[in-house]
Scaffold this motif. Structure first.
Motif, PDB file in Angstrom:
ATOM      1  N   SER A 101       0.819  -1.228   0.000  1.00  0.00           N
ATOM      2  CA  SER A 101       0.000   0.000   0.000  1.00  0.00           C
ATOM      3  C   SER A 101       0.847   1.269   0.000  1.00  0.00           C
ATOM      4  O   SER A 101       0.356   2.364  -0.281  1.00  0.00           O
ATOM      5  N   GLU A 102       2.156   1.128   0.318  1.00  0.00           N
ATOM      6  CA  GLU A 102       3.037   2.306   0.324  1.00  0.00           C
ATOM      7  C   GLU A 102       3.574   2.626  -1.072  1.00  0.00           C
ATOM      8  O   GLU A 102       4.242   3.644  -1.266  1.00  0.00           O
ATOM      9  N   ILE A 103       3.299   1.745  -2.027  1.00  0.00           N
ATOM     10  CA  ILE A 103       3.759   1.980  -3.403  1.00  0.00           C
ATOM     11  C   ILE A 103       2.701   2.805  -4.130  1.00  0.00           C
ATOM     12  O   ILE A 103       1.584   2.334  -4.369  1.00  0.00           O
ATOM     13  N   ASP A 104       3.042   4.035  -4.460  1.00  0.00           N
ATOM     14  CA  ASP A 104       2.095   4.886  -5.184  1.00  0.00           C
ATOM     15  C   ASP A 104       2.846   5.774  -6.171  1.00  0.00           C
ATOM     16  O   ASP A 104       4.084   5.755  -6.251  1.00  0.00           O
ATOM     17  N   ALA A 105       2.082   6.568  -6.915  1.00  0.00           N
ATOM     18  CA  ALA A 105       2.662   7.405  -7.970  1.00  0.00           C
ATOM     19  C   ALA A 105       3.664   8.412  -7.412  1.00  0.00           C
ATOM     20  O   ALA A 105       4.683   8.706  -8.044  1.00  0.00           O
ATOM     21  N   LYS A 106       3.394   8.917  -6.199  1.00  0.00           N
ATOM     22  CA  LYS A 106       4.284   9.918  -5.599  1.00  0.00           C
ATOM     23  C   LYS A 106       5.652   9.298  -5.296  1.00  0.00           C
ATOM     24  O   LYS A 106       6.700   9.876  -5.604  1.00  0.00           O
ATOM     25  N   LEU A 107       5.642   8.095  -4.676  1.00  0.00           N
ATOM     26  CA  LEU A 107       6.904   7.412  -4.369  1.00  0.00           C
ATOM     27  C   LEU A 107       7.687   7.151  -5.662  1.00  0.00           C
ATOM     28  O   LEU A 107       8.897   7.386  -5.741  1.00  0.00           O
ATOM     29  N   TRP A 108       6.979   6.678  -6.689  1.00  0.00           N
ATOM     30  CA  TRP A 108       7.632   6.359  -7.963  1.00  0.00           C
ATOM     31  C   TRP A 108       8.238   7.615  -8.606  1.00  0.00           C
ATOM     32  O   TRP A 108       9.338   7.594  -9.131  1.00  0.00           O
ATOM     33  N   ARG A 109       7.514   8.742  -8.510  1.00  0.00           N
ATOM     34  CA  ARG A 109       7.997  10.001  -9.076  1.00  0.00           C
ATOM     35  C   ARG A 109       9.327  10.413  -8.420  1.00  0.00           C
ATOM     36  O   ARG A 109      10.255  10.858  -9.085  1.00  0.00           O
ATOM     37  N   ILE A 110       9.421  10.221  -7.101  1.00  0.00           N
ATOM     38  CA  ILE A 110      10.657  10.599  -6.391  1.00  0.00           C
ATOM     39  C   ILE A 110      11.779   9.611  -6.704  1.00  0.00           C
ATOM     40  O   ILE A 110      12.923  10.012  -6.956  1.00  0.00           O
ATOM     41  N   ILE A 111      11.463   8.315  -6.731  1.00  0.00           N
ATOM     42  CA  ILE A 111      12.497   7.296  -7.017  1.00  0.00           C
ATOM     43  C   ILE A 111      13.115   7.536  -8.400  1.00  0.00           C
ATOM     44  O   ILE A 111      14.322   7.389  -8.583  1.00  0.00           O
ATOM     45  N   LYS A 112      12.283   7.929  -9.368  1.00  0.00           N
ATOM     46  CA  LYS A 112      12.815   8.202 -10.712  1.00  0.00           C
ATOM     47  C   LYS A 112      13.879   9.307 -10.673  1.00  0.00           C
ATOM     48  O   LYS A 112      14.805   9.301 -11.471  1.00  0.00           O
ATOM     49  N   GLN A 113      13.731  10.218  -9.716  1.00  0.00           N
ATOM     50  CA  GLN A 113      14.697  11.323  -9.611  1.00  0.00           C
ATOM     51  C   GLN A 113      16.009  10.894  -8.948  1.00  0.00           C
ATOM     52  O   GLN A 113      16.958  11.671  -8.899  1.00  0.00           O
ATOM     53  N   PHE A 114      16.061   9.653  -8.429  1.00  0.00           N
ATOM     54  CA  PHE A 114      17.321   9.121  -7.890  1.00  0.00           C
ATOM     55  C   PHE A 114      18.298   8.790  -9.034  1.00  0.00           C
ATOM     56  O   PHE A 114      19.487   8.634  -8.810  1.00  0.00           O
ATOM     57  N   ALA A 115      17.766   8.643 -10.251  1.00  0.00           N
ATOM     58  CA  ALA A 115      18.611   8.284 -11.404  1.00  0.00           C
ATOM     59  C   ALA A 115      19.584   9.432 -11.707  1.00  0.00           C
ATOM     60  O   ALA A 115      19.326  10.574 -11.324  1.00  0.00           O
ATOM     61  N   PRO A 116      20.711   9.153 -12.420  1.00  0.00           N
ATOM     62  CA  PRO A 116      21.096   7.864 -12.998  1.00  0.00           C
ATOM     63  C   PRO A 116      21.575   6.850 -11.946  1.00  0.00           C
ATOM     64  O   PRO A 116      22.281   7.200 -11.011  1.00  0.00           O
ATOM     65  N   PHE A 117      21.127   5.607 -12.159  1.00  0.00           N
ATOM     66  CA  PHE A 117      21.472   4.526 -11.238  1.00  0.00           C
ATOM     67  C   PHE A 117      22.743   3.815 -11.681  1.00  0.00           C
ATOM     68  O   PHE A 117      23.080   3.795 -12.855  1.00  0.00           O
ATOM     69  N   GLY A 118      23.408   3.212 -10.716  1.00  0.00           N
ATOM     70  CA  GLY A 118      24.629   2.453 -10.989  1.00  0.00           C
ATOM     71  C   GLY A 118      25.314   2.148  -9.680  1.00  0.00           C
ATOM     72  O   GLY A 118      24.775   2.448  -8.605  1.00  0.00           O
ATOM     73  N   PRO A 119      26.497   1.547  -9.721  1.00  0.00           N
ATOM     74  CA  PRO A 119      27.214   1.223  -8.483  1.00  0.00           C
ATOM     75  C   PRO A 119      27.290   2.453  -7.571  1.00  0.00           C
ATOM     76  O   PRO A 119      27.567   3.556  -8.022  1.00  0.00           O
ATOM     77  N   GLY A 120      27.028   2.233  -6.276  1.00  0.00           N
ATOM     78  CA  GLY A 120      27.046   3.347  -5.325  1.00  0.00           C
ATOM     79  C   GLY A 120      25.709   4.057  -5.243  1.00  0.00           C
ATOM     80  O   GLY A 120      25.432   4.784  -4.294  1.00  0.00           O
ATOM     81  N   ASN A 121      24.848   3.833  -6.239  1.00  0.00           N
ATOM     82  CA  ASN A 121      23.499   4.417  -6.233  1.00  0.00           C
ATOM     83  C   ASN A 121      22.587   3.511  -7.049  1.00  0.00           C
ATOM     84  O   ASN A 121      22.092   3.872  -8.104  1.00  0.00           O
ATOM     85  N   MET A 122      22.417   2.284  -6.537  1.00  0.00           N
ATOM     86  CA  MET A 122      21.614   1.309  -7.279  1.00  0.00           C
ATOM     87  C   MET A 122      20.123   1.629  -7.141  1.00  0.00           C
ATOM     88  O   MET A 122      19.692   2.291  -6.189  1.00  0.00           O
ATOM     89  N   THR A 123      19.333   1.126  -8.095  1.00  0.00           N
ATOM     90  CA  THR A 123      17.883   1.255  -8.008  1.00  0.00           C
ATOM     91  C   THR A 123      17.412   0.676  -6.678  1.00  0.00           C
ATOM     92  O   THR A 123      17.814  -0.441  -6.334  1.00  0.00           O
ATOM     93  N   PRO A 124      16.587   1.402  -5.913  1.00  0.00           N
ATOM     94  CA  PRO A 124      16.153   0.870  -4.615  1.00  0.00           C
ATOM     95  C   PRO A 124      15.462  -0.495  -4.748  1.00  0.00           C
ATOM     96  O   PRO A 124      14.625  -0.704  -5.629  1.00  0.00           O
ATOM     97  N   VAL A 125      15.873  -1.404  -3.860  1.00  0.00           N
ATOM     98  CA  VAL A 125      15.305  -2.757  -3.828  1.00  0.00           C
ATOM     99  C   VAL A 125      14.466  -2.884  -2.553  1.00  0.00           C
ATOM    100  O   VAL A 125      14.944  -2.582  -1.457  1.00  0.00           O
ATOM    101  N   PHE A 126      13.218  -3.326  -2.717  1.00  0.00           N
ATOM    102  CA  PHE A 126      12.301  -3.445  -1.578  1.00  0.00           C
ATOM    103  C   PHE A 126      11.942  -4.906  -1.325  1.00  0.00           C
ATOM    104  O   PHE A 126      12.073  -5.757  -2.215  1.00  0.00           O
ATOM    105  N   MET A 127      11.471  -5.150  -0.115  1.00  0.00           N
ATOM    106  CA  MET A 127      10.979  -6.478   0.238  1.00  0.00           C
ATOM    107  C   MET A 127       9.579  -6.324   0.810  1.00  0.00           C
ATOM    108  O   MET A 127       9.308  -5.366   1.548  1.00  0.00           O
ATOM    109  N   SER A 128       8.675  -7.235   0.448  1.00  0.00           N
ATOM    110  CA  SER A 128       7.346  -7.288   1.061  1.00  0.00           C
ATOM    111  C   SER A 128       7.060  -8.730   1.454  1.00  0.00           C
ATOM    112  O   SER A 128       7.396  -9.662   0.716  1.00  0.00           O
ATOM    113  N   GLU A 129       6.431  -8.895   2.622  1.00  0.00           N
ATOM    114  CA  GLU A 129       6.147 -10.236   3.155  1.00  0.00           C
ATOM    115  C   GLU A 129       4.643 -10.501   3.179  1.00  0.00           C
ATOM    116  O   GLU A 129       3.837  -9.604   2.929  1.00  0.00           O
TER     117      GLU A 129
END
Length: 561
Positions: free
Chosen positions: A459-487
């Motif tokens: 439920s925490e995954i929404d358009a706002k979170l995605w919009r901010i994560i996209k601004q973390f780019a460019p991705f690569g070593p030292g700044n990898m795409t965020p990896v999440f876990m859900s149980e």
């Protein structure tokens, strides 16, 4: 797969950053994990600026390099721009030569033949310079260990300027200047530049002497961004700035050669990942299958139609490269299966007919399959040559250094290196390498690891979170795409294997409150884990799915348990 949940930052720091930036806990946590602790840090991260680049004269020997080049320009000397045959080397040669050609016509380029000369500075290249009246060689992405070669050039009255980023040995070559942020006596603030990046710092220094600023050099950053992606250097600090603006050039107004490659693959907006998997392999294929000169010719061409013809040719090299590396990988895998009589900590394979141009790619594929420090050897002249690849957390360069009594020469990085040795030393080296790795590696590194940034609810995954994560780019070593876990997830009953060979998995996951589609490439064999609505947990990145004009968020599944 080992799932390692990254430590959570100090809750007080999360609270402070969250309030300063007006973001939620997830974003504040992700930023703190990347070393971003203040509003100012975040501003630098989200809004990269060319003003964040360091003064090039902070690099040891930069003054000497600039003075020697200025002297050459004033006196009409012939300058030879020399570089390695991989993407970092060929982009660096294209960058340096095209800049110098705006100042003089007395510039030529030289890429050593991968098969006839091997890696780095060669006697043949120096003889070429001597025969053709060159008095200055600028070596890029190589040269920091070329002590004998530089001395040989000196005897012929040829000066060297070296722009490298590999680890130096105990002694530096006696060049006019050795620009390498990894020099122990170099106080340059950022150590992770690629070879093309060091070349860019040199042209930045040269341009500054003429009253130009870094803004005047932005057009060269498509080359620098391509090298940063291809050489898998960390995308932090200065590399992040160079990659960020370089991607803008690639997507806005790239040089004809890069534009022609993009036109061949018909891709619109390129990310750094696209540069790594689309642009870089094609540039690399020239040096692997034919000659690195083809790449430099493409990257320095100013007419688009001519560049387009070169790009078609290079695409053919890339098709040939793919077929060759597939065939050799199959042969190598078979060789390993036949050797499986004992547990080994390393993978070392050899065949005298394997194509030298693709053994690095094959080594990477074997490392992905068996997850061991890996060496792939082939015959090269009267010697054996190898490409080394490592697993995350293990320094293969140090391991090779410990076996140096069996090696003719070697060089490289923590995770990738190259070496040559005499054929009669192969078995002794193979055993020594196994002994060193078995005694020094932490055995848990032999199981692939997924580093998980954070455990979250669907439920925490929404358009706002995605919009901010996209601004973390460019991705690569030292700044990898965020990896999440859900149980505590279940499939809604629509989960299935997809793809021609059903090797991929598609699920519609729900945690009882929210549901979202997930796609797991290569995870078809995990179908039983999610069938019959059995509970499972997943690690994933968040992605966009474009279908019939509709854009929706989806999970890009990395693993399931």
């Amino acid at each position: 797969m080992r799932w390692t949940l990254k430590p959570k930052p100090d809750p007080e720091k999360v609270k402070v950053l969250k309030e300063a930036l007006k973001v939620d806990d997830i974003v504040a946590t992700l930023l703190l994990q990347r070393g971003i602790e203040t509003y100012e840090d975040a501003k630098t991260f989200f809004r990269p600026s060319l003003n964040d680049l360091h003064d090039p004269f902070l690099m040891q020997d930069m003054n000497k390099a600039v003075s020697r080049i200025e002297h050459a320009l004033e006196n009409g000397e012939n300058i030879l721009v020399y570089g390695d045959y991989d993407v970092d080397g060929t982009t660096a040669v294209a960058l340096m030569s095209s800049y110098l050609k705006t100042r003089t016509s007395n510039v030529a380029t030289y890429i050593p033949d991968r098969y006839g000369e091997g890696y780095g500075v060669s006697y043949q290249g120096i003889d070429f310079a001597d025969d053709n009246g060159f008095t200055l060689i600028i070596a890029l992405d190589c040269g920091v260990k070329a002590i004998d070669k530089v001395a040989y050039a000196q005897e012929k009255g040829i000066d060297f300027i070296i722009c490298d980023h590999h680890r130096p040995g105990n002694q530096l070559p006696n060049a006019v200047a050795v620009l390498d942020p990894k020099r122990e006596d170099c106080e340059y603030p950022y150590k992770e530049l690629c070879g093309c990046g060091v070349g860019f710092k040199l042209i930045q220094a040269l341009a500054s002497r003429r009253g130009q600023s870094v803004e005047d050099l932005v057009a060269y950053l498509d080359l620098v961004a391509t090298a940063i992606g291809a050489d898998i250097v960390t995308i932090t600090g200065e590399n992040r700035v160079l990659a960020y603006f370089g991607l803008q050039v690639i997507n806005g107004n790239p040089r004809p050669g890069i534009k022609a490659i993009i036109a061949e693959v018909k891709k619109e907006e390129l990310t750094i990942t696209d540069v790594v998997f689309i642009v870089a392999p094609r540039i690399n294929a020239a040096g692997r299958m034919k000659h690195g000169n083809h790449a430099v010719t493409l990257l320095t061409e100013t007419d688009f139609n001519t560049a387009a013809a070169y790009a078609v040719e290079i695409d053919t090299f890339n098709t040939d490269r793919r077929e060759t590396d597939r065939q050799i990988t199959e042969e190598a895998l078979q060789q390993i299966e036949e050797q499986k009589e004992q547990e080994r900590f390393t993978t070392v394979v050899y065949h005298e007919t394997w194509h030298k141009g693709v053994i690095g790619i094959v080594a990477s594929r074997l490392t992905e399959t068996y997850y061991r420090p890996t060496l792939v050897f082939t015959k090269s002249g009267n010697k054996l040559a190898a490409s080394a690849r490592s697993v995350s957390g293990f320094d293969v360069y140090n391991a090779l250094e410990a076996c140096s009594e069996h090696i003719e020469q070697f060089g490289g990085h923590k995770y990738a290196a190259g070496l040559t040795l005499k054929e009669e030393n192969y078995e002794a080296f193979k055993q020594a390498f196994e002994d060193v790795v078995s005694k020094t590696i932490d055995t848990k590194l032999l199981t692939p690891e997924i580093k998980v940034d954070l455990s979250i609810e669907l439920s925490e995954i929404d358009a706002k979170l995605w919009r901010i994560i996209k601004q973390f780019a460019p991705f690569g070593p030292g700044n990898m795409t965020p990896v999440f876990m859900s149980e505590n997830l279940r499939d809604t009953g629509y989960g299935k294997c997809v793809g021609e060979d059903e090797s991929h998995l598609r699920v519609t996951a729900t945690d009882g409150n929210q549901q979202i589609v997930g796609i797991g490439f290569g995870l078809g064999d995990k179908y039983d884990l999610i069938s019959d609505r059995k509970p499972f947990k997943a690690v994933y990145t968040i992605d966009e799915n474009h279908w019939n004009g509709t854009v929706s968020l989806q999970l890009k599944l990395r693993d399931l348990k």
